[in-house]
Design an enzyme around this catalytic site. Structure first.
Site, PDB file in Angstrom:
ATOM      1  N   ASP A 161       1.442  95.167  73.450  1.00 43.59           N
ATOM      2  CA  ASP A 161       2.350  94.315  74.220  1.00 43.59           C
ATOM      3  C   ASP A 161       1.835  94.214  75.645  1.00 43.59           C
ATOM      4  OD1 ASP A 161       4.368  93.040  75.582  1.00 43.59           O
ATOM      5  OD2 ASP A 161       5.992  94.166  74.640  1.00 43.59           O
TER       6      ASP A 161
ATOM      7  N   ILE B 122       9.033  97.054  84.600  1.00 41.54           N
ATOM      8  CA  ILE B 122       9.918  97.863  83.779  1.00 41.54           C
ATOM      9  C   ILE B 122       9.167  98.375  82.551  1.00 41.54           C
ATOM     10  CG2 ILE B 122      11.954  96.597  84.540  1.00 41.54           C
ATOM     11  CD1 ILE B 122      11.924  95.118  81.841  1.00 41.54           C
TER      12      ILE B 122
ATOM     13  N   HIS C 141       5.540  94.356  82.461  1.00 38.58           N
ATOM     14  CA  HIS C 141       5.452  95.808  82.401  1.00 38.58           C
ATOM     15  C   HIS C 141       4.302  96.375  83.224  1.00 38.58           C
ATOM     16  CE1 HIS C 141       8.417  95.334  79.280  1.00 38.58           C
ATOM     17  NE2 HIS C 141       7.583  94.584  78.582  1.00 38.58           N
TER      18      HIS C 141
ATOM     19  N   GLY D 178      10.947  98.116  76.139  1.00 41.47           N
ATOM     20  CA  GLY D 178      12.063  98.648  75.372  1.00 41.47           C
ATOM     21  C   GLY D 178      11.604  99.415  74.148  1.00 41.47           C
TER      22      GLY D 178
END
Length: 284
Positions: free
Chosen positions: A187, A207, A192, A210
Site C-alpha cells: 500500500d 497517518i 502514509h 488501518g
C-alpha cells in the site's frame, strides 16, 4: 448514477495468479511491529524463516495486486476516490497460510448497501491453491454521497457495548517509521508517508495504515491469549473507527468468550480516541 448496484454485483470476478515467499511474510510481520525484542522466541516465530508461521491478516497484502483500488474499477462503479473510506475488514482462513506458496485469487463486488448518505461496497477476495480454499477476505468500503438509491441497508455489523472490565489489556507502541515499513508490503498511498499530501487530506502529518493497526491487533490477541499459535485463528473482523499516527500507543482491550475474543482498540495519547471497534476474533 455512479454506482449501478445490480451491474456491480453481477459482474464476472476478476482473477489473478499470486505468489509469496518467506521474505514477503517476514516483511509484513516486521511492518506490524514483530521482532521486538529481536531474540525473543515468540517474536522469532514471526521473523525467522526456519520457525516462520503466518498471521492470517497477511491475507490482506498477499500478492499485493488486487486491493481496494482495483475493486473500485469494477463494472458498475464510478466513484470519486476522495469520497472513499475503508470502513471495515474481515478475513476468514480455511486452513493455515503457508510461508511460501501461490494461489488463484478472485475478486468481486459481493454486495452494495444503501446507508442513506453513503453506499457501502463489500469487496470480496477469495484465494485457493491446488489443495483447496485458503482464505476469504471482505473489505467494506464507504463511498460518501452515493447512498439514497433505495437499496438494501445491509447488516449493521455492530455489537452491543461491553460494560464489564476487559479480561486482558495490553499496549503496543507504534514506531515512528512503522508506516514507512508497512507500505513496502504493497500500500504505497502517499497519505502514509508524504507530509504535504497528508496536510492536503486534512491531517497534520501522515497517518498509519488501518490494515497495519488491524494486523498489530491480531498479533496482540494471538500472543496474549493463544500462546502465539496463529493456526488456531479462524476469522477476524473489525470496523475502523479512527486514525492512528506513528509514534502513538495503542491500548488493546480483550474480552474472552467461548471460542472468541471481542476487542476494542484506542489511541492512548488522544484521550482514548477509538481506533478499532466491533472487533471479533474467532479461534479453536
Amino acid at each position: 448514477m455512479p454506482i449501478d448496484a445490480a451491474k456491480a454485483v453481477a459482474a464476472e470476478p476478476r482473477t489473478a495468479e499470486i505468489s509469496w515467499d518467506h521474505k514477503d511474510v517476514q516483511l509484513y510481520h516486521l511492518g506490524i511491529g514483530a521482532g521486538a525484542p529481536a531474540t525473543d522466541p515468540g517474536e522469532l516465530r514471526y521473523t525467522l524463516e526456519s520457525r516462520l508461521h503466518v498471521l492470517p491478516s497477511f491475507a490482506t497484502v498477499a500478492g499485493a495486486g488486487m486491493g481496494v483500488v482495483g475493486g473500485l474499477a469494477s463494472p458498475g462503479i464510478d466513484v470519486d476516490l476522495a469520497a472513499v473510506l475503508h470502513g471495515g475488514q474481515a478475513v476468514r482462513v480455511h486452513r493455515p497460510i503457508p510461508a511460501e506458496g501461490g494461489a488463484t485469487q478472485t475478486s468481486k463486488v459481493a454486495a452494495v448497501y444503501d446507508k442513506g448518505k453513503a453506499a457501502v461496497l463489500v469487496l470480496r477476495t477469495e484465494a485457493a491453491d491446488d489443495e483447496g480454499p485458503l482464505w476469504t477476505s471482505d473489505a467494506e468500503i464507504f463511498v460518501r454521497g452515493e447512498g439514497g438509491f433505495g437499496g438494501e441497508r445491509g447488516p449493521s455489523g455492530r455489537y452491543a457495548d461491553i460494560a464489564v472490565v476487559p479480561n486482558h489489556t495490553v499496549e503496543r507502541r507504534v514506531r515512528e517509521d512503522q508506516a514507512l515499513l508497512y507500505r513496502l508490503s504493497g500500500d504505497r498511498n502517499p497519505l502514509h508517508a508524504d507530509p504535504e499530501f497528508a496536510r492536503k487530506a486534512g491531517f497534520d502529518r501522515p497517518i498509519l495504515h488501518g490494515l497495519c493497526t488491524y494486523g498489530m491487533t491480531l498479533k496482540a490477541v494471538a500472543d496474549t491469549l493463544l500462546g502465539g499459535d496463529v493456526a488456531r485463528i479462524r476469522s477476524y473482523r473489525t470496523r475502523f473507527a479512527g486514525v492512528v499516527f506513528p509514534g502513538e500507543t495503542l491500548r488493546i482491550r480483550m474480552w474472552t468468550g467461548d471460542g472468541h475474543v471481542r476487542v476494542a482498540v484506542t489511541a492512548v495519547e488522544r484521550d482514548e480516541a477509538p481506533v478499532l471497534t466491533d472487533t471479533l476474533v474467532e479461534h479453536s
